[in-house]
Motif scaffolding. Structure first.
Motif, mmCIF file in Angstrom:
data_model
loop_
_atom_site.group_PDB
_atom_site.id
_atom_site.type_symbol
_atom_site.label_atom_id
_atom_site.label_comp_id
_atom_site.label_asym_id
_atom_site.label_seq_id
_atom_site.Cartn_x
_atom_site.Cartn_y
_atom_site.Cartn_z
ATOM 1 N N ASP A 12 -1.875 -13.098 -4.484
ATOM 2 C CA ASP A 12 -1.454 -12.895 -5.662
ATOM 3 C C ASP A 12 -0.202 -12.391 -5.749
ATOM 4 N N LEU A 13 0.378 -12.298 -6.472
ATOM 5 C CA LEU A 13 2.151 -11.237 -6.994
ATOM 6 C C LEU A 13 2.025 -10.063 -7.599
ATOM 7 N N VAL A 14 1.260 -8.425 -7.099
ATOM 8 C CA VAL A 14 0.919 -7.959 -7.909
ATOM 9 C C VAL A 14 1.880 -7.320 -8.667
ATOM 10 N N VAL A 15 2.858 -6.633 -7.610
ATOM 11 C CA VAL A 15 4.298 -6.482 -8.324
ATOM 12 C C VAL A 15 5.489 -6.120 -7.239
ATOM 13 N N ILE A 16 6.992 -6.873 -7.916
ATOM 14 C CA ILE A 16 7.666 -6.375 -7.614
ATOM 15 C C ILE A 16 8.378 -5.289 -7.612
ATOM 16 N N LEU A 64 17.050 3.672 -4.358
ATOM 17 C CA LEU A 64 18.005 4.960 -3.667
ATOM 18 C C LEU A 64 18.482 3.510 -2.377
ATOM 19 N N ASN A 65 18.326 2.823 -2.001
ATOM 20 C CA ASN A 65 18.120 2.097 -0.737
ATOM 21 C C ASN A 65 19.148 0.772 -1.438
ATOM 22 N N GLY A 66 18.325 0.315 -2.422
ATOM 23 C CA GLY A 66 19.158 -0.823 -2.760
ATOM 24 C C GLY A 66 18.091 -1.852 -2.507
ATOM 25 N N VAL A 67 17.554 -2.006 -2.369
ATOM 26 C CA VAL A 67 16.262 -2.922 -1.709
ATOM 27 C C VAL A 67 15.325 -3.267 -3.282
ATOM 28 N N ALA A 68 14.139 -4.237 -2.558
ATOM 29 C CA ALA A 68 13.566 -4.212 -3.280
ATOM 30 C C ALA A 68 12.285 -5.070 -2.749
ATOM 31 N N ALA A 69 11.193 -4.433 -2.791
ATOM 32 C CA ALA A 69 9.458 -5.180 -2.000
ATOM 33 C C ALA A 69 8.815 -6.523 -3.356
ATOM 34 N N ALA A 70 8.203 -7.048 -2.400
ATOM 35 C CA ALA A 70 6.885 -8.059 -3.637
ATOM 36 C C ALA A 70 6.566 -7.619 -2.586
ATOM 37 N N ILE A 71 4.801 -7.045 -3.788
ATOM 38 C CA ILE A 71 3.985 -6.711 -2.764
ATOM 39 C C ILE A 71 2.654 -7.903 -2.860
ATOM 40 N N TYR A 72 2.435 -8.325 -2.084
ATOM 41 C CA TYR A 72 1.086 -9.576 -2.385
ATOM 42 C C TYR A 72 -0.268 -9.191 -1.929
ATOM 43 N N ARG A 73 -1.221 -9.396 -2.749
ATOM 44 C CA ARG A 73 -2.714 -9.453 -2.335
ATOM 45 C C ARG A 73 -3.570 -10.462 -2.203
ATOM 46 N N TRP A 128 6.656 -7.852 1.923
ATOM 47 C CA TRP A 128 7.803 -7.871 2.449
ATOM 48 C C TRP A 128 8.523 -8.047 1.003
ATOM 49 N N SER A 129 9.503 -7.126 2.215
ATOM 50 C CA SER A 129 10.609 -6.189 1.640
ATOM 51 C C SER A 129 12.337 -7.166 2.170
ATOM 52 N N ALA A 130 12.335 -7.959 1.826
ATOM 53 C CA ALA A 130 14.005 -9.334 2.411
ATOM 54 C C ALA A 130 14.216 -9.144 0.735
ATOM 55 N N THR A 131 15.523 -9.784 0.795
ATOM 56 C CA THR A 131 16.862 -10.049 -0.007
ATOM 57 C C THR A 131 16.244 -11.082 0.194
ATOM 58 N N PRO A 132 15.450 -12.435 -0.059
ATOM 59 C CA PRO A 132 14.976 -13.167 -1.248
ATOM 60 C C PRO A 132 14.823 -12.373 -2.177
ATOM 61 N N VAL A 133 13.716 -11.110 -2.019
ATOM 62 C CA VAL A 133 13.271 -11.040 -3.469
ATOM 63 C C VAL A 133 13.804 -10.347 -4.294
ATOM 64 N N TYR A 134 15.132 -9.692 -3.698
ATOM 65 C CA TYR A 134 16.301 -9.569 -4.604
ATOM 66 C C TYR A 134 18.184 -9.737 -5.608
ATOM 67 N N GLN A 135 17.840 -10.603 -4.237
ATOM 68 C CA GLN A 135 19.389 -10.991 -3.923
ATOM 69 C C GLN A 135 19.504 -12.231 -4.468
ATOM 70 N N LYS A 136 20.870 -13.124 -5.084
ATOM 71 C CA LYS A 136 20.668 -14.020 -5.932
ATOM 72 C C LYS A 136 21.678 -15.686 -5.234
ATOM 73 N N ASP A 137 22.081 -14.868 -3.860
ATOM 74 C CA ASP A 137 22.584 -16.003 -3.737
ATOM 75 C C ASP A 137 22.107 -16.995 -3.232
ATOM 76 N N PRO A 138 22.214 -18.626 -2.972
ATOM 77 C CA PRO A 138 21.613 -19.638 -3.022
ATOM 78 C C PRO A 138 20.728 -19.873 -1.678
ATOM 79 N N GLU A 139 20.846 -19.095 -0.708
ATOM 80 C CA GLU A 139 19.583 -19.646 0.318
ATOM 81 C C GLU A 139 18.974 -18.474 -0.004
ATOM 82 N N ASP A 140 19.238 -17.507 -0.758
ATOM 83 C CA ASP A 140 17.986 -16.397 -0.311
ATOM 84 C C ASP A 140 16.977 -16.872 -1.560
#
Length: 689
Positions: free
Chosen positions: A410-414, A419-428, A381-393
């Motif tokens: 299981d949340l395996v890794v964030i 380079l792209n200025g994003v982050a991804a949460a990887i679940y199992r 899951w690569s989406a703004t709630p993973v890495y942004q801190k505005d109230p909605e996210d």
């Protein structure tokens, strides 16, 4: 066994999408065959310049009967199965040509091993091992059987007059049904709403349409006139989705979360969690809200097969762009019904800002991903709630944390992609039921025992989870073999099952694979007038074990195959996924969720004879015409009566007959669609917005 030889001066089509047809010639020489005797009919066609305005039919120059003898060396297990399972219900409607002739040495030997008279014939499945989607979902389709004899009717093809014109999709553009919806809160207006009567008109061509650019060049550019849309250029150009470059639409390979290119992003995911192992452990994946499918397009370089899907929505023509590029994609939405896939089949599911509200209504949509995700599989899951801190996210991230924990993911890794200025949460997803059993609060609940996770066709979403299979003989209890071993090895869980044709499923699996490798290598690739360099997007309309697609892969034909398991056929789609291929369920009495002109080749093995008993066969052929590209091929294996009917309809459509063959009541037909369109018009009331 049969021999067919295209002319040695057959022209190769220009890679820039030239509309000039191939010059095809076939020999009238007759060839020996001591096992199969019959006639093969071939038609020469004049070389012609084909365009969107061309109304001319390729001229028939001659017909020839061909027979062949070929020495049979031993009898393999595959051949024994075919002999034992051969149906005795079909009878030859004409005499055989028993005259023997010496083989012309100038001809290549092209054997159609396993012609329809030898193919595996399905047995009744009413009380057998294999259930069907139609039975599982209790989805009974009313018969649309034509009351008019196909042989005696005059075809009067007309163009569809619809709001969407050359991009008409009957089950998604039914405005009559959409206007009656009580709510669109759950994207009901993006779901299937098929017309009461299947349409029999033909979809027009866009002005200036021409043969698609060939793969792999097509991944980077397509003809603008083939999909003339610029909204995504304006909305997503800064993210490198798509740009206009002269007469082309070009695709830099970017996306909302990977504007610097999909390859870097793919490597980023692999480095974040090496266990994902693209192309080895993770072979078949699902990309939700795929955009123009650049993620899946570049995963081909990792030997990963991606089922990309997105709705027909404000992201204008995104799936159409993907298919035109030669990348697998289909139209679909996370709405109120299950996705058309079995349970526990995808090795990984990916969502890059896919605009799906996973966190609402107790995670109901996320639970659908849980259904199709293999135990031990990952959700990226690569989406703004993973890495942004505005109230909605922040609020969404908190809700996702609670839901995924209650689902035992299981949340395996964030991981951060600088380079792209994003982050991804990887679940199992879990591989056993211990966490489910130990939950203090049983929300979401476990599904009832009667709820089959493989039942997918027209089944409402359920806010529940299915238990993970743990018995060693159950599918899903063990991860599949690493790719590419899983392509050829029968899945462990079919060892004790009876197959579709009445023998052991594992034996049938192997025989089916060997059969299609024989057929494709000895005939399809050489003897049917198919220009394979122009073929990229392929559909098998009745895939059974997926042997046709597996054989194409094993023979290194540079195509991808959408395997379709009809809803009234034995439910073998899980086997297809297990071997590292993919596919969908579908009812061929209805229209497919894809744009017009999506496929270069359709393969129909013993399906039209079934369809004509329950559907309006003219509507089925109109649908085939809709999804097949001009200069695309339809390959049919069926009984002689059905072959004759389809050939008659193909001629009325001004399609070119590449090859016909018949023997003992069974036949074979290869035809090529042309650019011809009718001049008469028929208004489709349901499709007027």
């Amino acid at each position: 066994m049969r021999n067919v030889k295209p002319s040695t001066d057959e022209k190769e089509k220009e890679s820039d999408g030239s509309l000039n047809s191939e010059s095809k010639e076939t020999s009238n020489d007759q060839i020996h065959d001591d096992e199969l005797e019959g006639s093969m009919e071939t038609l020469d066609e004049k070389e012609s310049d084909k365009s969107a305005n061309d109304k001319k039919l390729g001229t028939e120059k001659g017909k020839g009967e061909v027979t062949q003898q070929d020495e049979m060396v031993g009898e393999t297990e595959e051949e024994k199965i075919k002999k034992n399972l051969h149906s005795e219900t079909t009878q030859s409607t004409g005499g055989s040509n028993t005259e023997s002739h010496e083989n012309n040495p100038a001809l290549k030997e092209v054997s159609i091993t396993g012609t329809p008279s030898e193919t595996l014939i399905e047995t009744s499945t009413e009380n057998g091992t294999w259930s069907t989607q139609a039975a599982e979902s209790q989805h009974e389709k009313e018969s649309q059987k034509s009351s008019v004899s196909i042989d005696s009717r005059t075809y009067d093809w007309k163009l569809c007059n619809t709001t969407t014109g050359s991009e008409y999709i009957p089950c998604l553009d039914n405005w009559q049904a959409i206007r009656k919806l009580q709510s669109i809160r759950h994207y009901e207006h993006r779901e299937r709403h098929c017309p009461d009567e299947a349409t029999t008109c033909l979809v027009s061509l866009p002005e200036g349409y021409r043969s698609p650019i060939r793969w792999p060049k097509s991944r980077e550019m397509i003809w603008y006139n083939n999909a003339p849309h610029t909204k995504l250029v304006v909305d997503k150009g800064h993210q490198n989705w798509v740009k206009v470059t002269g007469k082309y639409l070009t695709f830099p390979g970017g996306g909302t979360q990977f504007k610097h290119g999909a390859l870097h992003y793919i490597e980023f995911i692999q480095k974040s969690l090496p266990k994902i192992a693209w192309g080895k452990r993770s072979r078949v994946i699902l990309d939700v809200g795929c955009g123009v499918a650049s993620f899946g397009g570049y995963l081909f370089e990792k030997d990963v097969l991606t089922m990309s899907f997105a709705p027909k929505d404000v992201h204008e023509a995104q799936v159409q762009f993907a298919l035109e590029r030669g990348i697998p994609a289909t139209l679909g939405v996370m709405g109120t019904v299950r996705l058309p896939y079995p349970g526990s089949v995808f090795d990984l599911v990916h969502c890059a800002r896919c605009r799906v509200p996973w966190h609402i209504e107790g995670g109901k949509l996320l639970l659908e991903l849980n259904r199709v995700l293999r135990p031990g599989g990952h959700f990226v899951w690569s989406a703004t709630p993973v890495y942004q801190k505005d109230p909605e996210d922040v609020e969404i991230w908190k809700a996702m944390g609670e839901i995924t924990k209650s689902m035992c993911w299981d949340l395996v890794v964030i991981a951060k992609d600088k380079l792209n200025g994003v982050a991804a949460a990887i679940y199992r997803k879990p591989t056993d039921n211990e966490c489910y059993n130990n939950r203090i609060k049983h929300e979401p609940p476990m599904c009832s025992e009667s709820d089959d996770p493989n039942t997918a066709w027209n089944v409402s979403l359920q806010a529940c989870m299915h238990k993970v299979p743990v018995d060693a003989s159950e599918r899903g209890s063990i991860w599949p073999e690493q790719w590419p071993l899983r392509l050829e090895k029968p899945p462990y869980w079919i060892d004790s099952q009876a197959g579709v044709y009445g023998r052991a499923a594992s034996v049938e699996f192997t025989a089916d694979y060997k059969h299609w490798k024989n057929v494709i290598s000895h005939s399809y690739l050489n003897g049917m007038g198919i220009n394979w360099s122009s073929v990229r997007n392929v559909m098998d309309m009745k895939a059974v074990y997926g042997g046709f697609a597996a054989a194409l892969r094993a023979l290194k034909v540079n195509v991808w195959v959408m395997n379709v398991v009809p809803i009234d056929s034995p439910d073998t789609l899980p086997i297809i996924y297990e071997r590292g291929l993919f596919g969908i369920y579908h009812d061929w009495c209805e229209s497919l969720n894809t744009y017009p002109r999506s496929y270069d080749l359709l393969h129909a093995d013993s399906i039209f004879s079934t369809l004509k008993e329950k559907c309006n066969i003219l509507a089925v052929i109109a649908e085939v015409d809709r999804i097949l590209r001009p200069e695309g091929y339809l390959v049919i294996r069926d009984n002689v009566e059905t072959i004759g009917e389809i050939e008659s309809m193909a001629k009325s459509l001004h399609w070119d007959i590449q090859l016909t063959y018949s023997k003992n009541g069974e036949g074979f037909l290869c035809i090529q669609k042309t650019f011809w369109r009718p001049t008469k018009v028929e208004t489709v009331a349901s499709a007027i917005a």
